[in-house]
Design an enzyme around this catalytic site. Structure first.
Site, PDB file in Angstrom:
ATOM      1  N   GLY A 101       0.802  -1.225   0.000  1.00 13.09           N
ATOM      2  CA  GLY A 101       0.000   0.000   0.000  1.00 13.09           C
ATOM      3  C   GLY A 101       0.832   1.270   0.000  1.00 13.09           C
ATOM      4  O   GLY A 101       0.323   2.348   0.276  1.00 13.09           O
ATOM      5  N   GLY A 103       2.641   2.296  -2.704  1.00 10.26           N
ATOM      6  CA  GLY A 103       2.787   2.820  -4.054  1.00 10.26           C
ATOM      7  C   GLY A 103       4.089   2.444  -4.744  1.00 10.26           C
ATOM      8  O   GLY A 103       4.570   3.183  -5.603  1.00 10.26           O
ATOM      9  N   ASP A 148      -2.537   6.903  -6.828  1.00 15.42           N
ATOM     10  CA  ASP A 148      -1.106   6.640  -6.593  1.00 15.42           C
ATOM     11  C   ASP A 148      -0.232   7.446  -7.549  1.00 15.42           C
ATOM     12  O   ASP A 148       0.699   8.135  -7.126  1.00 15.42           O
ATOM     13  CB  ASP A 148      -0.788   5.143  -6.781  1.00 15.42           C
ATOM     14  CG  ASP A 148      -1.155   4.325  -5.557  1.00 15.42           C
ATOM     15  OD1 ASP A 148      -1.979   4.805  -4.760  1.00 15.42           O
ATOM     16  OD2 ASP A 148      -0.626   3.209  -5.403  1.00 15.42           O
TER      17      ASP A 148
HETATM   18  O1  PMV Z   1      -2.847  -0.436  -1.854  1.00 14.72           O
HETATM   19  P1  PMV Z   1      -2.593   0.857  -2.536  1.00 14.72           P
HETATM   20  O2  PMV Z   1      -2.217   1.954  -1.618  1.00 14.72           O
HETATM   21  O3  PMV Z   1      -1.781   0.758  -3.748  1.00 14.72           O
HETATM   22  O4  PMV Z   1      -3.927   1.478  -3.071  1.00 14.72           O
HETATM   23  C1  PMV Z   1      -5.136   0.997  -3.100  1.00 14.72           C
HETATM   24  C2  PMV Z   1      -6.095   2.128  -3.115  1.00 14.72           C
HETATM   25  C3  PMV Z   1      -7.438   1.691  -3.600  1.00 14.72           C
HETATM   26  O5  PMV Z   1      -8.311   2.779  -3.353  1.00 14.72           O
HETATM   27  C4  PMV Z   1      -7.916   0.492  -2.814  1.00 14.72           C
HETATM   28  C5  PMV Z   1      -7.401   1.375  -5.075  1.00 14.72           C
HETATM   29  C6  PMV Z   1      -7.228   2.574  -5.975  1.00 14.72           C
HETATM   30  O6  PMV Z   1      -6.939   2.354  -7.167  1.00 14.72           O
HETATM   31  O7  PMV Z   1      -7.414   3.712  -5.548  1.00 14.72           O
END
Ligand code: PMV
Length: 314
Positions: A101, A103, A148
């Protein structure tokens, strides 16, 4: 001539998952961890090779499959710059934890795109870089919201709404605040968790839409709290957002344990961050207690804790 470029990691502060369904979200760069791409000239006619040093992988652009993310980032960028494939070696290195999570995929792509643009002598704007990285994110994640690539390419806190004009992303941070980012040590591929939420949404659309609306309202309140520097309110909103993420079904026992430990140790608020079902949680803490809280989180099972300060960028 050799060139090097880098890009930060990121965390989502509010609004993950709901952002895929059009609600706003807030994310900030994490500069303590970075991805770098270094481009060095190679002998004539040797083509373009990408060396992913963390993955111990070497990719020849000429034979890489279309959906290989690093090769795709390179091809999209060369097309955009309208230049032929140069004879170079691109070495990628990253200190951003993978599939947690933060990025890492978007940061590696951003560093690569920036390095190629600077190598070609035609630097691209943050918005153009973000758009190219978004194309690569689609390969990683299927249906990414675009948060991201936006926060990483702009390297500043963002208030993000899918498909909204990029000039609206800038977020004011009224007073700096300190975040601890604690890793469960369980990797969690975003694509899988986003897919599970989609299935659940398809089965129970009305319920999920209400949850997404509630999350969207929290994000708007959080934006105001960030602007006025009200960290107490920000902490409570993190707690509320975490409860809604539990209802969405994306938390896990380890994430909840770390969130509970942070709150018990005196954090102003805590929640999972990113896709969930593993990966990281974040805790808003008072700076003077950050070291103590880091130890508490490690005792509660955090595999690694990063401390970052969120502040207004110029
Ligand atoms: O797990 P991460 O931080 O790469 O992001 C996921 C974020 C979501 O909202 C779950 C998916 C998105 O594309 O925004």
């Amino acid at each position: 001539m050799s060139v090097i470029a880098s890009a930060p990691g990121k965390v989502i502060l509010f609004g993950e998952h709901a952002v895929v369904y059009g609600r706003p979200a807030i994310a900030v760069p994490v500069t303590q961890v970075r991805a770098t791409a270094a481009i060095d000239p190679a002998p004539p006619d040797s083509g373009l090779t990408i060396v992913a040093s963390n993955l111990k992988k070497s990719i020849a652009l000429s034979s890489a499959p279309e959906d290989e993310p690093l090769a795709a980032a390179t091809r999209f960028t060369l097309d955009r710059l309208a230049i032929p494939v140069p004879d170079v070696i691109i070495t990628i290195h990253s200190t951003i934890p993978i599939a947690s999570g933060m990025g890492s995929g978007a940061a590696v792509s951003t560093a690569l795109v920036c390095a190629l643009a600077s190598f070609s002598g035609s630097p691209l704007s943050a918005q153009e870089i973000s758009a190219l990285v978004f194309e690569v994110e689609k390969i990683h994640h299927g249906t990414p919201s675009g948060i991201d690539n936006t926060v990483i390419a702009h390297e500043q806190p963002v208030y993000f709404v899918r498909q909204q004009l990029p000039k609206k992303v800038r977020l004011t941070v009224g007073a700096p605040f300190t975040l601890l980012i604690a890793d469960t040590g369980q990797s969690s591929p975003t694509k899988r968790v986003v897919g599970r939420v989609r299935q659940a949404w398809q089965r129970q659309k009305a319920r999920y839409e209400v949850l997404f609306d509630q999350i969207g309202d929290i994000v708007d309140e959080a934006r105001r709290a960030m602007e006025t520097g009200d960290s107490k309110a920000l902490g409570s909103l993190m707690d509320e957002n975490h409860d809604l993420l539990i209802e969405l079904g994306v938390s896990s026992s380890k994430l909840n344990k770390l969130v509970d430990a942070a709150r018990a140790a005196g954090a102003l608020g805590a929640k999972l961050s990113g896709a969930g079902q593993g990966g990281n949680m974040i805790a808003l803490v008072e700076e003077e207690f950050a070291d103590e809280m880091t130890e508490e989180l490690k005792e509660a099972g955090a595999a690694r804790v990063i401390c970052t300060r969120v502040q207004q960028q110029n």
